[in-house]
Motif scaffolding. Structure first.
Motif, PDB file in Angstrom:
ATOM      1  N   THR B  30     -39.102 -51.144  -5.335  1.00 24.58           N
ATOM      2  CA  THR B  30     -38.765 -51.718  -6.635  1.00 24.58           C
ATOM      3  C   THR B  30     -37.252 -51.809  -6.768  1.00 24.58           C
ATOM      4  OG1 THR B  30     -38.861 -49.540  -7.668  1.00 24.58           O
ATOM      5  CG2 THR B  30     -40.859 -50.870  -7.747  1.00 24.58           C
ATOM      6  N   ALA B  31     -36.560 -50.926  -6.028  1.00 18.74           N
ATOM      7  CA  ALA B  31     -35.108 -50.953  -6.061  1.00 18.74           C
ATOM      8  C   ALA B  31     -34.554 -50.220  -4.839  1.00 18.74           C
ATOM      9  CB  ALA B  31     -34.574 -50.308  -7.333  1.00 18.74           C
ATOM     10  N   LEU B  32     -33.345 -50.587  -4.453  1.00 14.52           N
ATOM     11  CA  LEU B  32     -32.632 -49.918  -3.371  1.00 14.52           C
ATOM     12  C   LEU B  32     -31.390 -49.302  -3.993  1.00 14.52           C
ATOM     13  CD1 LEU B  32     -30.321 -49.962  -0.993  1.00 14.52           C
ATOM     14  CD2 LEU B  32     -32.657 -49.556  -0.229  1.00 14.52           C
ATOM     15  N   GLN B  33     -31.172 -48.037  -3.688  1.00 17.10           N
ATOM     16  CA  GLN B  33     -30.063 -47.331  -4.320  1.00 17.10           C
ATOM     17  C   GLN B  33     -29.039 -46.906  -3.276  1.00 17.10           C
ATOM     18  OE1 GLN B  33     -31.664 -44.225  -6.928  1.00 17.10           O
ATOM     19  NE2 GLN B  33     -33.661 -45.195  -6.755  1.00 17.10           N
ATOM     20  N   SER B  39     -17.519 -34.133  -0.065  1.00 14.44           N
ATOM     21  CA  SER B  39     -17.662 -32.805   0.521  1.00 14.44           C
ATOM     22  C   SER B  39     -17.822 -31.738  -0.561  1.00 14.44           C
ATOM     23  CB  SER B  39     -16.444 -32.495   1.386  1.00 14.44           C
ATOM     24  OG  SER B  39     -16.552 -31.228   1.971  1.00 14.44           O
ATOM     25  N   GLY B  40     -18.852 -30.909  -0.431  1.00 11.44           N
ATOM     26  CA  GLY B  40     -19.073 -29.811  -1.363  1.00 11.44           C
ATOM     27  C   GLY B  40     -19.713 -30.197  -2.673  1.00 11.44           C
ATOM     28  N   GLU B  41     -20.117 -31.457  -2.808  1.00  6.96           N
ATOM     29  CA  GLU B  41     -20.731 -31.917  -4.050  1.00  6.96           C
ATOM     30  C   GLU B  41     -22.122 -32.470  -3.786  1.00  6.96           C
ATOM     31  OE1 GLU B  41     -16.474 -33.504  -5.926  1.00  6.96           O
ATOM     32  OE2 GLU B  41     -18.196 -34.838  -5.795  1.00  6.96           O
ATOM     33  N   GLY B  42     -22.882 -32.667  -4.870  1.00 10.61           N
ATOM     34  CA  GLY B  42     -24.140 -33.375  -4.743  1.00 10.61           C
ATOM     35  C   GLY B  42     -23.893 -34.878  -4.736  1.00 10.61           C
ATOM     36  N   PRO B  43     -24.831 -35.650  -4.182  1.00  7.74           N
ATOM     37  CA  PRO B  43     -24.673 -37.113  -4.187  1.00  7.74           C
ATOM     38  C   PRO B  43     -24.676 -37.678  -5.599  1.00  7.74           C
ATOM     39  CG  PRO B  43     -26.381 -36.418  -2.634  1.00  7.74           C
ATOM     40  CD  PRO B  43     -26.041 -35.227  -3.471  1.00  7.74           C
ATOM     41  N   ALA B  44     -24.041 -38.808  -5.763  1.00 10.90           N
ATOM     42  CA  ALA B  44     -24.028 -39.513  -7.045  1.00 10.90           C
ATOM     43  C   ALA B  44     -24.311 -40.983  -6.789  1.00 10.90           C
ATOM     44  CB  ALA B  44     -22.686 -39.331  -7.744  1.00 10.90           C
ATOM     45  N   GLN B  45     -25.094 -41.569  -7.669  1.00  2.55           N
ATOM     46  CA  GLN B  45     -25.462 -42.969  -7.465  1.00  2.55           C
ATOM     47  C   GLN B  45     -24.275 -43.896  -7.704  1.00  2.55           C
ATOM     48  OE1 GLN B  45     -27.918 -45.665 -10.110  1.00  2.55           O
ATOM     49  NE2 GLN B  45     -29.537 -44.978  -8.737  1.00  2.55           N
ATOM     50  N   LEU B  46     -24.129 -44.870  -6.805  1.00  2.00           N
ATOM     51  CA  LEU B  46     -23.067 -45.878  -6.934  1.00  2.00           C
ATOM     52  C   LEU B  46     -23.620 -47.185  -7.497  1.00  2.00           C
ATOM     53  CD1 LEU B  46     -21.350 -45.420  -3.457  1.00  2.00           C
ATOM     54  CD2 LEU B  46     -20.533 -44.548  -5.657  1.00  2.00           C
ATOM     55  N   ILE B  47     -24.702 -47.631  -6.894  1.00  7.33           N
ATOM     56  CA  ILE B  47     -25.275 -48.931  -7.270  1.00  7.33           C
ATOM     57  C   ILE B  47     -26.782 -48.859  -7.113  1.00  7.33           C
ATOM     58  CG2 ILE B  47     -25.552 -51.343  -6.549  1.00  7.33           C
ATOM     59  CD1 ILE B  47     -22.675 -51.527  -5.887  1.00  7.33           C
ATOM     60  N   LEU B  48     -27.495 -49.457  -8.039  1.00  6.24           N
ATOM     61  CA  LEU B  48     -28.925 -49.689  -7.906  1.00  6.24           C
ATOM     62  C   LEU B  48     -29.137 -51.187  -7.897  1.00  6.24           C
ATOM     63  CD1 LEU B  48     -31.879 -48.031  -9.733  1.00  6.24           C
ATOM     64  CD2 LEU B  48     -31.654 -50.509  -9.763  1.00  6.24           C
ATOM     65  N   ILE B  49     -29.802 -51.693  -6.899  1.00  8.89           N
ATOM     66  CA  ILE B  49     -30.069 -53.135  -6.808  1.00  8.89           C
ATOM     67  C   ILE B  49     -31.582 -53.316  -6.755  1.00  8.89           C
ATOM     68  CG2 ILE B  49     -29.670 -53.092  -4.283  1.00  8.89           C
ATOM     69  CD1 ILE B  49     -28.641 -56.024  -4.601  1.00  8.89           C
ATOM     70  N   ARG B  50     -32.103 -54.062  -7.705  1.00  3.62           N
ATOM     71  CA  ARG B  50     -33.554 -54.216  -7.833  1.00  3.62           C
ATOM     72  C   ARG B  50     -34.068 -55.252  -6.845  1.00  3.62           C
ATOM     73  NH1 ARG B  50     -35.123 -51.126 -11.954  1.00  3.62           N
ATOM     74  NH2 ARG B  50     -33.595 -50.639 -13.553  1.00  3.62           N
ATOM     75  N   SER B  51     -35.350 -55.219  -6.593  1.00  6.30           N
ATOM     76  CA  SER B  51     -35.937 -56.062  -5.556  1.00  6.30           C
ATOM     77  C   SER B  51     -35.816 -57.546  -5.859  1.00  6.30           C
ATOM     78  CB  SER B  51     -37.413 -55.697  -5.339  1.00  6.30           C
ATOM     79  OG  SER B  51     -38.141 -55.851  -6.541  1.00  6.30           O
ATOM     80  N   ASN B  52     -35.609 -57.907  -7.123  1.00  4.43           N
ATOM     81  CA  ASN B  52     -35.466 -59.324  -7.467  1.00  4.43           C
ATOM     82  C   ASN B  52     -33.992 -59.750  -7.527  1.00  4.43           C
ATOM     83  OD1 ASN B  52     -34.749 -57.978  -9.764  1.00  4.43           O
ATOM     84  ND2 ASN B  52     -35.976 -59.222 -11.156  1.00  4.43           N
TER      85      ASN B  52
END
Lengths: 112, 109
Positions: B30-33, B39-52
């Motif tokens: 439904t989406a690709l993120q 370093s030393g941190e948790g991941p954070a979302q940059l971009i979400l691109i939906r399937s359409n």
């Protein structure tokens, strides 16, 4: 706003000792919860996930267990640590739609 | 097996250069993120691109999505030292999110 808090920030533990890591999510009702593990410089390995209180699914067997005693709390534990348990543990949450995963700041575990 | 995979495994560029990380995935989505982990941190979302969607921008970041080839790319223009991080693509399946192994990007002064 939702917040995620992980504890402790870091631990140094002896082989064979028990471990308990915790995670609390505030401001979000019924989140999906996850535990991830990363070896130093390694990939994100999903360990457990939970979609509701009292229900936890295991993804990878690493001699660890997880529990969700409350809607907003996720616990990772083991009775006997192994050297291979060393690494970076991340708790995370997402909504039902799973369009974004929000991570905590992680716990650095060193087993000696 | 991995549901998402980034390539290359590692990249090194100098500040100001552009860089592209590629991702291939194996499920219908439904989406690709795209996420970044410093370093030393948790991941954070940059971009979400939906399937359409075919392209999405966020400042110096540009993501593309090709559902026919099940691939995506993340481009960073005018890189900075603070872009040094591991970049992950992630797919959703049955309301769970699966990460690739990541691409380590180093931006040198």
């Amino acid at each position: 706003a939702q917040t995620i808090h992980q504890w402790p920030v870091a631990e140094i533990k002896a082989v064979g000792s028990p471990l308990s890591l915790g995670c609390t999510i505030k401001g979000k009702s019924s989140p999906n919860l996850y535990w991830y593990w990363q070896a130093t410089g390694g990939t994100l390995q999903q360990l457990f996930y939970s979609i509701t209180v009292g229900q936890v699914e295991s993804v990878v067997q690493l001699n660890l267990s997880a529990s969700r005693p409350k809607d907003d709390q996720f616990i990772l534990s083991t009775e006997k640590l192994l050297l291979s348990h060393s690494g970076f543990y991340l708790c995370a949450w997402s909504s039902d739609s799973a369009t974004e995963v929000f991570f905590g700041k992680g716990t650095r575990l060193t087993v000696v | 097996s991995q549901l998402a995979e980034e390539n290359p495994w590692a990249l090194s560029v100098h500040e100001g250069e552009s860089v592209t990380v590629n991702c291939s995935y194996k499920t219908s989505i439904t989406a690709l993120q795209w996420y970044r982990q410093k370093s030393g941190e948790g991941p954070a979302q940059l971009i979400l691109i939906r399937s359409n969607e075919r392209e999405k921008r966020n400042g110096r970041l540009r993501a593309t999505l090709d559902t026919s080839s099940q691939s995506s790319s993340l481009s960073i223009t005018a890189t900075r030292c603070e872009d040094t991080a591991v970049y992950f693509c992630a797919t959703d399946n049955n309301n769970r999110i699966f990460f690739g192994d990541g691409t380590q990007l180093v931006v040198k002064p």
